[in-house]
Design a protein around this motif. Sequence first.
Motif, mmCIF file in Angstrom:
data_model
loop_
_atom_site.group_PDB
_atom_site.id
_atom_site.type_symbol
_atom_site.label_atom_id
_atom_site.label_comp_id
_atom_site.label_asym_id
_atom_site.label_seq_id
_atom_site.Cartn_x
_atom_site.Cartn_y
_atom_site.Cartn_z
ATOM 1 N N GLY A 40 0.804 -1.210 0.000
ATOM 2 C CA GLY A 40 0.000 0.000 0.000
ATOM 3 C C GLY A 40 0.841 1.265 0.000
ATOM 4 N N GLY A 41 0.199 2.373 0.264
ATOM 5 C CA GLY A 41 0.857 3.669 0.217
ATOM 6 C C GLY A 41 1.728 3.901 1.438
ATOM 7 N N THR A 42 2.882 4.514 1.233
ATOM 8 C CA THR A 42 3.781 4.814 2.331
ATOM 9 C C THR A 42 4.701 5.974 1.927
ATOM 10 O OG1 THR A 42 5.352 3.868 3.904
ATOM 11 C CG2 THR A 42 5.440 2.998 1.653
ATOM 12 N N VAL A 43 5.824 6.106 2.612
ATOM 13 C CA VAL A 43 6.734 7.221 2.348
ATOM 14 C C VAL A 43 8.171 6.719 2.522
ATOM 15 C CG1 VAL A 43 6.707 8.034 4.753
ATOM 16 C CG2 VAL A 43 7.204 9.665 2.906
ATOM 17 N N GLY A 44 9.093 7.338 1.820
ATOM 18 C CA GLY A 44 10.496 6.979 1.940
ATOM 19 C C GLY A 44 11.220 7.896 2.919
ATOM 20 N N PHE A 45 11.927 7.299 3.883
ATOM 21 C CA PHE A 45 12.841 8.048 4.741
ATOM 22 C C PHE A 45 14.243 7.837 4.173
ATOM 23 C CE2 PHE A 45 9.219 7.889 7.517
ATOM 24 C CZ PHE A 45 9.314 9.058 8.271
ATOM 25 N N MET A 46 14.890 8.924 3.771
ATOM 26 C CA MET A 46 16.124 8.832 2.997
ATOM 27 C C MET A 46 17.344 9.224 3.812
ATOM 28 S SD MET A 46 14.956 9.982 -0.800
ATOM 29 C CE MET A 46 13.377 9.449 -1.484
ATOM 30 N N GLU A 47 18.406 8.473 3.589
ATOM 31 C CA GLU A 47 19.683 8.743 4.232
ATOM 32 C C GLU A 47 20.223 10.078 3.723
ATOM 33 O OE1 GLU A 47 23.131 5.621 5.451
ATOM 34 O OE2 GLU A 47 22.699 5.773 3.317
ATOM 35 N N GLN A 48 20.674 10.924 4.632
ATOM 36 C CA GLN A 48 21.110 12.267 4.245
ATOM 37 C C GLN A 48 22.603 12.312 3.935
ATOM 38 O OE1 GLN A 48 18.886 15.580 6.275
ATOM 39 N NE2 GLN A 48 18.516 13.976 7.777
#
Length: 395
Positions: free
Chosen positions: A387-395
């Motif tokens: 389903g729908g979600t979000v990406g947490f990205m390495e900075q």
Amino acid sequence: MIPDQRQNFNQQFTEEKYQNFLTDLQEGYPEIPFRVAETPIFIPKDLKEKLIAAGEEIIKLIKQPNFKALTENAIPKNWNVPNENEQPHFLTFDFGICKNNAGALTPMLIEMQGFPSLYGFQTHLAKTFKKNYNIDNSLNYFLNGFDEDKYIELFKEVIIGQHQPHEVALMDVDARNQKTAIDFFVTQKMLGIKILALEDIKKIGKQLFYEEDGKQIQLKRIYNRLIFDEVADNTDIFKNSFDPREELDVEWVTHPNWFYRISKYTMPFLKSEFVPETRFLNEVTSIPADLENYVLKPLFSFAGMGVIIDVSETDIKNIADPENWILQRKVSYEPVVQSPDGGVKAEIRMMYLWPDDGEPQLCLNLARLSRGKMIGVRYNADFDWVGGTVGFMEQ
């Protein structure tokens, strides 16, 4: 994709936590009718940089002086809206997460749109994940140096422009009952603009109005969420409101023509390591011998409707309007997200805002998880960790 982050998340995950997360997500809003996944995606820095580079290549094409000439035939003649502006206000690029020949994770372009996505909801979703789970502060769902305050400031500039919030409305056919209505309500709370159904808007001369407390208020700018494909067979709906194809004294965010210009129609013009081989069907002179490695897509459809995954020569020969179809090499998604019972495929949508007389700015992302044959609700109805979600990205 970031092993220690995935391990930490999966160790703390429980079904009870997930249900509490969903309760928090919906608090103060109507029930969300689409599935929200159990987990965000943790995206390593090298993959993030490839996603950014892929987006920049696409934008380079869109900013070419001849882009409008290239895409003039993308707009159906009966849905061409006058007074088109010089740029879209939104760019969204969907990338499947795959492996390249060297075995490294890489994005491959699946879809692209010059049309808004869940620009309000995604910030709400990410904050709710952070509230309910111990997500490392070294990861960010915003990109390009944005934080919440900076993002809302740009979002207001793009949507409201030079006007007052009460002169701007988010519009859809039956806006409050759409599947993505949660995004509309979050956006209203964030920006203070109206949410109007098509029938709430009346035309007087060339101007548009809505009624509030017995007063007629002129609508000067429309945050357009109406997809013409959804009303193509029912244009009578315009009789009780207005026809967007008429000459109107109103600003569009974004102008409806950009929905067509930046779409599957654009993909054959892109040559990149991040874009699968794509050709207009009417330009295919010989059918590939390895047809099982291709997919057939109609240009003018959305949400995966009409796509033929297992293509046969008969399918191709039966297409009456090949100029309105593309033949595209299949993309093989890598099951990169580890759920408690195996790998899950992922897609990342990179989301840009493009203010009037400004430059496109990459702000945030949307992600989708899938175990089905395609990404999308109808292909994943019986699965969890999708389903729908979000990406947490390495900075």
